[in-house]
Design a protein around this motif. Structure first.
Motif, PDB file in Angstrom:
ATOM      1  N   GLY A   1      38.273 -36.513  34.044  1.00  0.00           N
ATOM      2  CA  GLY A   1      37.096 -35.841  33.506  1.00  0.00           C
ATOM      3  C   GLY A   1      36.094 -36.763  32.840  1.00  0.00           C
ATOM      4  O   GLY A   1      35.070 -36.293  32.341  1.00  0.00           O
ATOM      5  N   LEU A   2      36.373 -38.081  32.814  1.00  0.00           N
ATOM      6  CA  LEU A   2      35.455 -39.046  32.225  1.00  0.00           C
ATOM      7  C   LEU A   2      35.087 -40.111  33.264  1.00  0.00           C
ATOM      8  O   LEU A   2      35.959 -40.612  33.980  1.00  0.00           O
ATOM      9  CB  LEU A   2      36.069 -39.732  30.996  1.00  0.00           C
TER      10      LEU A   2
ATOM     11  N   PRO B   1      24.992 -41.048  27.745  1.00  0.00           N
ATOM     12  CA  PRO B   1      26.401 -40.644  27.863  1.00  0.00           C
ATOM     13  C   PRO B   1      26.703 -39.355  27.111  1.00  0.00           C
ATOM     14  O   PRO B   1      26.057 -39.021  26.123  1.00  0.00           O
ATOM     15  CB  PRO B   1      27.147 -41.829  27.238  1.00  0.00           C
ATOM     16  N   ASP B   2      27.710 -38.638  27.607  1.00  0.00           N
ATOM     17  CA  ASP B   2      28.215 -37.453  26.918  1.00  0.00           C
ATOM     18  C   ASP B   2      29.271 -37.843  25.886  1.00  0.00           C
ATOM     19  O   ASP B   2      29.466 -37.136  24.899  1.00  0.00           O
ATOM     20  CB  ASP B   2      28.848 -36.486  27.935  1.00  0.00           C
ATOM     21  N   ALA B   3      29.985 -38.939  26.157  1.00  0.00           N
ATOM     22  CA  ALA B   3      31.043 -39.425  25.265  1.00  0.00           C
ATOM     23  C   ALA B   3      30.873 -40.934  25.086  1.00  0.00           C
ATOM     24  O   ALA B   3      30.548 -41.645  26.042  1.00  0.00           O
ATOM     25  CB  ALA B   3      32.419 -39.116  25.834  1.00  0.00           C
TER      26      ALA B   3
ATOM     27  N   ARG C   1      30.213 -35.058  14.906  1.00  0.00           N
ATOM     28  CA  ARG C   1      30.524 -35.382  16.297  1.00  0.00           C
ATOM     29  C   ARG C   1      31.276 -36.703  16.428  1.00  0.00           C
ATOM     30  O   ARG C   1      31.435 -37.215  17.529  1.00  0.00           O
ATOM     31  CB  ARG C   1      29.231 -35.440  17.130  1.00  0.00           C
TER      32      ARG C   1
ATOM     33  N   ARG D   1      32.220 -35.919  32.636  1.00  0.00           N
ATOM     34  CA  ARG D   1      31.419 -36.405  31.510  1.00  0.00           C
ATOM     35  C   ARG D   1      31.199 -37.906  31.626  1.00  0.00           C
ATOM     36  O   ARG D   1      32.103 -38.661  31.979  1.00  0.00           O
ATOM     37  CB  ARG D   1      32.122 -36.079  30.185  1.00  0.00           C
ATOM     38  N   ARG D   2      29.987 -38.318  31.318  1.00  0.00           N
ATOM     39  CA  ARG D   2      29.615 -39.724  31.377  1.00  0.00           C
ATOM     40  C   ARG D   2      30.052 -40.417  30.086  1.00  0.00           C
ATOM     41  O   ARG D   2      29.722 -39.958  28.989  1.00  0.00           O
ATOM     42  CB  ARG D   2      28.107 -39.858  31.567  1.00  0.00           C
ATOM     43  N   ALA D   3      30.785 -41.520  30.208  1.00  0.00           N
ATOM     44  CA  ALA D   3      31.318 -42.228  29.044  1.00  0.00           C
ATOM     45  C   ALA D   3      30.731 -43.628  28.966  1.00  0.00           C
ATOM     46  O   ALA D   3      30.593 -44.322  29.978  1.00  0.00           O
ATOM     47  CB  ALA D   3      32.837 -42.307  29.109  1.00  0.00           C
TER      48      ALA D   3
ATOM     49  N   ALA E   1      25.969 -37.131  21.768  1.00  0.00           N
ATOM     50  CA  ALA E   1      27.253 -37.489  22.364  1.00  0.00           C
ATOM     51  C   ALA E   1      28.377 -37.242  21.365  1.00  0.00           C
ATOM     52  O   ALA E   1      28.183 -37.299  20.149  1.00  0.00           O
ATOM     53  CB  ALA E   1      27.256 -38.952  22.795  1.00  0.00           C
TER      54      ALA E   1
ATOM     55  N   ALA F   1      34.000 -30.909  24.094  1.00  0.00           N
ATOM     56  CA  ALA F   1      32.829 -31.086  24.952  1.00  0.00           C
ATOM     57  C   ALA F   1      31.543 -30.758  24.210  1.00  0.00           C
ATOM     58  O   ALA F   1      30.461 -31.101  24.651  1.00  0.00           O
ATOM     59  CB  ALA F   1      32.956 -30.219  26.196  1.00  0.00           C
TER      60      ALA F   1
ATOM     61  N   TYR G   1      41.537 -39.015  24.554  1.00  0.00           N
ATOM     62  CA  TYR G   1      40.299 -38.678  25.259  1.00  0.00           C
ATOM     63  C   TYR G   1      40.290 -37.205  25.664  1.00  0.00           C
ATOM     64  O   TYR G   1      39.253 -36.535  25.577  1.00  0.00           O
ATOM     65  CB  TYR G   1      40.133 -39.540  26.513  1.00  0.00           C
TER      66      TYR G   1
END
Length: 310
Positions: free
Chosen positions: A25-26, A59-61, A106, A2-4, A83, A270, A265
């Motif tokens: 995972g980030l 970003p996803d996060a 979220r 995942r893109r942070a 996100a 997800a 985190y």
């Protein structure tokens, strides 16, 4: 992977930047800050505008580590992109700002000490506490009260910036109910900012529950930030640590700040489905904490100075 994206690279943002580079995972794709205090990790781009960073990096996060007020605006904007968002406490000092919004589902508040040993079990059991006591002892020097922290309107007080970890935890376990009364004393001695040096409070709720607070940031005593919970049935639990990080375990085995952030985190969902980790603190639940803090301050009595700061 995942893109942070990290929004804010000051004192707290630097800690997130370090932890995010070690998070499984980030992938920390960028840091957004027009005036960073710290240098982003090697190889991570620095972007002056978080709005353009959200568009460019998708970003996803997103982790938001900016002062109250601006933090909530950035967090909600990030959440509207889809996100999942972690925002540093207190996000805002005005509980009215937390009128429910669709994107809030979220957004989670970054309380990494709530991931201390034993607290996931405790929160998953949802016991009811009738009394709780929160204690904070630390020392903040003059340099801490600079920039946005020098004014209550932009930083809040001890209860917003320091004691909120323990207060938020205690209020999750006290039964829901409005504040019936509060007795609060505010001590301002050093006059380094609009914030205070010590706050003591007793807060009674319509349910019969009672919360007491003794929080001071002018002490040379050993640092502590703990909470004692008196549960229905007579059981007493002590959440311990310099900042609750020992949880229900022995202080000698308490995880460090990075380990707690990594656990936080990992708990981020997800998507919008599936059960939430019991230690995640939804933004919607922050409103009660801020309402209690607001009530305490609005009814506070300021204690005259006992000494003059050096």
């Amino acid at each position: 992977m995942r893109r942070a994206l990290l929004i804010g690279c000051g004192e707290v943002g630097a800690k997130h930047a370090d932890a995010l580079t070690h998070a499984e995972g980030l992938d920390l794709v960028a840091v957004a800050d027009p005036s960073p205090v710290a240098t982003p990790p090697s190889g991570v781009p620095l972007v002056p505008c978080w709005k353009s960073a959200l568009e460019e990096y998708a970003p996803d996060a997103v982790v938001v580590a900016t002062p109250p007020g601006s933090a909530l605006v950035a967090a909600r904007a990030a959440a509207r992109t889809g996100a999942v968002v972690l925002v540093e406490k207190p996000a805002t000092i005005d509980p009215a700002d937390l009128e429910p919004a669709e994107e809030d589902r979220r957004i989670y508040v970054a309380f990494q000490p709530h991931f201390a040993p034993g607290l996931a079990w405790l929160l998953s059991q949802s016991p009811t506490a009738r009394r709780a006591a929160v204690r904070l002892v630390c020392r903040r020097d003059r340099g801490y009260y600079r920039d946005w922290r020098s004014r209550y309107a932009t930083a809040g007080g001890i209860l917003h910036q320091q004691a909120i970890h323990g207060l938020a935890l205690a209020l999750r376990l006290l039964p829901p109910g409005s504040v019936l009364s509060s007795t609060t004393e505010v001590h301002r001695v050093r006059q380094w900012g609009e914030s205070e040096d010590r706050v003591t409070a007793t807060i009674a709720f319509e349910t019969g529950a009672v919360l007491t607070v003794d929080a001071r940031v002018d002490s040379d005593e050993p640092r502590r930030h703990d909470a004692t919970l008196h549960l229905d049935g007579g059981q007493e639990l002590h959440v311990r640590g310099r900042n609750l990080e020992a949880g229900l375990g022995p202080a000698s085995t308490a995880p460090d700040d990075r380990a707690l952030r990594l656990a936080m985190y990992r708990a981020l969902p997800a998507g919008d489905t599936g059960p939430l980790h019991p230690c995640l603190f939804p933004l919607s639940e922050l409103r009660r904490t801020l309402e209690v803090i607001d009530h305490a301050y609005r009814n506070a009595r300021t204690v005259p100075e006992a000494r003059t700061a050096p």
